[in-house]
Write a protein that holds these residues in place. Structure first.
Motif, PDB file in Angstrom:
ATOM      1  N   ARG A  81       0.874  -1.172   0.000  1.00 31.83           N
ATOM      2  CA  ARG A  81       0.000   0.000   0.000  1.00 31.83           C
ATOM      3  C   ARG A  81       0.911   1.222   0.000  1.00 31.83           C
ATOM      4  O   ARG A  81       1.772   1.352   0.858  1.00 31.83           O
ATOM      5  N   ASN A  82       0.705   2.065  -0.997  1.00 34.99           N
ATOM      6  CA  ASN A  82       1.558   3.259  -1.159  1.00 34.99           C
ATOM      7  C   ASN A  82       3.032   2.869  -1.128  1.00 34.99           C
ATOM      8  O   ASN A  82       3.849   3.510  -0.469  1.00 34.99           O
ATOM      9  N   SER A  83       3.357   1.792  -1.809  1.00 39.22           N
ATOM     10  CA  SER A  83       4.724   1.276  -1.959  1.00 39.22           C
ATOM     11  C   SER A  83       5.332   0.725  -0.679  1.00 39.22           C
ATOM     12  O   SER A  83       6.533   0.490  -0.605  1.00 39.22           O
ATOM     13  N   VAL A  84       4.512   0.511   0.356  1.00 33.89           N
ATOM     14  CA  VAL A  84       4.985  -0.076   1.611  1.00 33.89           C
ATOM     15  C   VAL A  84       4.432  -1.501   1.708  1.00 33.89           C
ATOM     16  O   VAL A  84       3.229  -1.723   1.521  1.00 33.89           O
ATOM     17  N   LEU A  85       5.298  -2.452   2.002  1.00 35.05           N
ATOM     18  CA  LEU A  85       4.905  -3.848   2.110  1.00 35.05           C
ATOM     19  C   LEU A  85       3.917  -4.034   3.258  1.00 35.05           C
ATOM     20  O   LEU A  85       4.152  -3.559   4.370  1.00 35.05           O
ATOM     21  N   LEU A  86       2.805  -4.712   2.981  1.00 38.76           N
ATOM     22  CA  LEU A  86       1.810  -4.975   4.021  1.00 38.76           C
ATOM     23  C   LEU A  86       2.177  -6.238   4.793  1.00 38.76           C
ATOM     24  O   LEU A  86       2.681  -7.200   4.226  1.00 38.76           O
ATOM     25  N   ASP A  87       1.889  -6.230   6.075  1.00 35.59           N
ATOM     26  CA  ASP A  87       2.098  -7.412   6.919  1.00 35.59           C
ATOM     27  C   ASP A  87       0.930  -8.367   6.685  1.00 35.59           C
ATOM     28  O   ASP A  87      -0.220  -8.045   6.985  1.00 35.59           O
ATOM     29  N   LEU A  88       1.231  -9.532   6.126  1.00 39.47           N
ATOM     30  CA  LEU A  88       0.180 -10.511   5.845  1.00 39.47           C
ATOM     31  C   LEU A  88       0.169 -11.651   6.858  1.00 39.47           C
ATOM     32  O   LEU A  88      -0.513 -12.656   6.650  1.00 39.47           O
ATOM     33  N   SER A  89       0.900 -11.485   7.955  1.00 43.46           N
ATOM     34  CA  SER A  89       1.028 -12.586   8.919  1.00 43.46           C
ATOM     35  C   SER A  89      -0.301 -12.963   9.552  1.00 43.46           C
ATOM     36  O   SER A  89      -0.488 -14.103   9.982  1.00 43.46           O
ATOM     37  N   GLN A  90      -1.253 -12.044   9.629  1.00 41.38           N
ATOM     38  CA  GLN A  90      -2.569 -12.341  10.202  1.00 41.38           C
ATOM     39  C   GLN A  90      -3.656 -12.399   9.133  1.00 41.38           C
ATOM     40  O   GLN A  90      -4.846 -12.507   9.461  1.00 41.38           O
ATOM     41  N   ARG A 109      -6.846 -14.630  -3.077  1.00 38.72           N
ATOM     42  CA  ARG A 109      -7.655 -13.672  -2.334  1.00 38.72           C
ATOM     43  C   ARG A 109      -7.034 -13.497  -0.954  1.00 38.72           C
ATOM     44  O   ARG A 109      -6.717 -14.482  -0.285  1.00 38.72           O
ATOM     45  N   ILE A 110      -6.898 -12.254  -0.560  1.00 39.85           N
ATOM     46  CA  ILE A 110      -6.312 -11.933   0.749  1.00 39.85           C
ATOM     47  C   ILE A 110      -7.351 -11.156   1.548  1.00 39.85           C
ATOM     48  O   ILE A 110      -7.821 -10.105   1.108  1.00 39.85           O
ATOM     49  N   SER A 111      -7.699 -11.693   2.717  1.00 39.62           N
ATOM     50  CA  SER A 111      -8.607 -11.004   3.631  1.00 39.62           C
ATOM     51  C   SER A 111      -7.774 -10.536   4.816  1.00 39.62           C
ATOM     52  O   SER A 111      -7.211 -11.355   5.558  1.00 39.62           O
ATOM     53  N   ARG A 112      -7.689  -9.192   4.972  1.00 41.45           N
ATOM     54  CA  ARG A 112      -6.817  -8.628   6.010  1.00 41.45           C
ATOM     55  C   ARG A 112      -7.511  -7.441   6.658  1.00 41.45           C
ATOM     56  O   ARG A 112      -7.839  -6.469   5.978  1.00 41.45           O
ATOM     57  N   ALA A 113      -7.749  -7.522   7.953  1.00 43.78           N
ATOM     58  CA  ALA A 113      -8.326  -6.414   8.723  1.00 43.78           C
ATOM     59  C   ALA A 113      -9.579  -5.846   8.061  1.00 43.78           C
ATOM     60  O   ALA A 113      -9.738  -4.634   7.920  1.00 43.78           O
ATOM     61  N   GLY A 114     -10.462  -6.737   7.619  1.00 43.96           N
ATOM     62  CA  GLY A 114     -11.714  -6.290   7.023  1.00 43.96           C
ATOM     63  C   GLY A 114     -11.612  -5.870   5.565  1.00 43.96           C
ATOM     64  O   GLY A 114     -12.609  -5.468   4.968  1.00 43.96           O
ATOM     65  N   GLU A 115     -10.429  -5.945   4.979  1.00 40.16           N
ATOM     66  CA  GLU A 115     -10.251  -5.580   3.571  1.00 40.16           C
ATOM     67  C   GLU A 115     -10.043  -6.849   2.757  1.00 40.16           C
ATOM     68  O   GLU A 115      -9.483  -7.830   3.242  1.00 40.16           O
TER      69      GLU A 115
END
Length: 194
Positions: free
Chosen positions: A41-50, A88-94
């Protein structure tokens, strides 16, 4: 401020290629393939651990669960086909989704004749087999069959063929045919004429 989300699937096929090959290693029928996903997001890697991640292959469930950022499969289609992989990635409601097609190739072999003028040196010429995309671990798992003007001159695990002027009688133009075969799966072959 508008956020810029990006989901990227990368993939690799595990099959033989020359060490100097810098292109994409394409899967062939039976190749193990591993796909991975990352999100930014905005060129910053998202934490997908959860994150809950679900993978599909050709419209069917492949793998899924918490932090399942990689999935593996075996290419089961023939040359000229593609495998369709979706995630498909479900993360924090997104919810994030993306997909891509992975092309399936056939094994191939090239003949390296390092003689720009087309002539050998000191009455001989050495040709080399360069195999691509076979489902083997090393060159030793392949057999090579060399024919010069239809006559078999060599066969076995040697990927080089030296032709002397005695073997071709006189310096002249000649046709070389090479066949490479997987010794564990004889149906996996490739031919080249040079």
């Amino acid at each position: 401020q508008i956020s810029s989300d990006r989901i990227v699937i990368t993939w690799t096929a595990s099959n033989l290629r020359p060490s100097h090959f810098e292109g994409r290693v394409l899967p062939t029928f039976g190749s193990p393939v591993t796909a991975s996903v990352e999100a930014t997001r905005n060129s910053v890697l998202l934490d997908l651990s959860q994150a809950d991640i679900t993978w599909e292959l050709d419209g069917r469930f492949l793998a899924g669960g918490r932090n399942i950022k990689t999935a593996s499969f075996t290419a089961s289609k023939g040359s000229g086909s593609t495998h369709f992989i979706a995630v498909r990635i479900s993360r924090a409601g997104e919810l994030f989704e993306t997909s891509l097609r992975i092309p399936v190739a056939s094994p191939t072999v090239a003949i390296d004749a390092p003689y720009p003028s087309g002539e050998g040196t000191e009455g001989s010429m050495t040709l080399y087999a360069i195999p691509f995309f076979f489902n083997v671990a090393s060159f030793s798992d392949l057999s090579f069959s060399w024919l010069v003007d239809g006559e078999r001159l060599a066969a076995g695990n040697d990927h080089a063929l030296t032709i002397s002027s005695e073997e071709i009688l006189n310096p002249r133009t000649f046709r070389v045919t090479l066949e490479a075969a997987n010794t564990q799966d004889p149906s996996e072959t490739a031919n080249r004429r040079g």
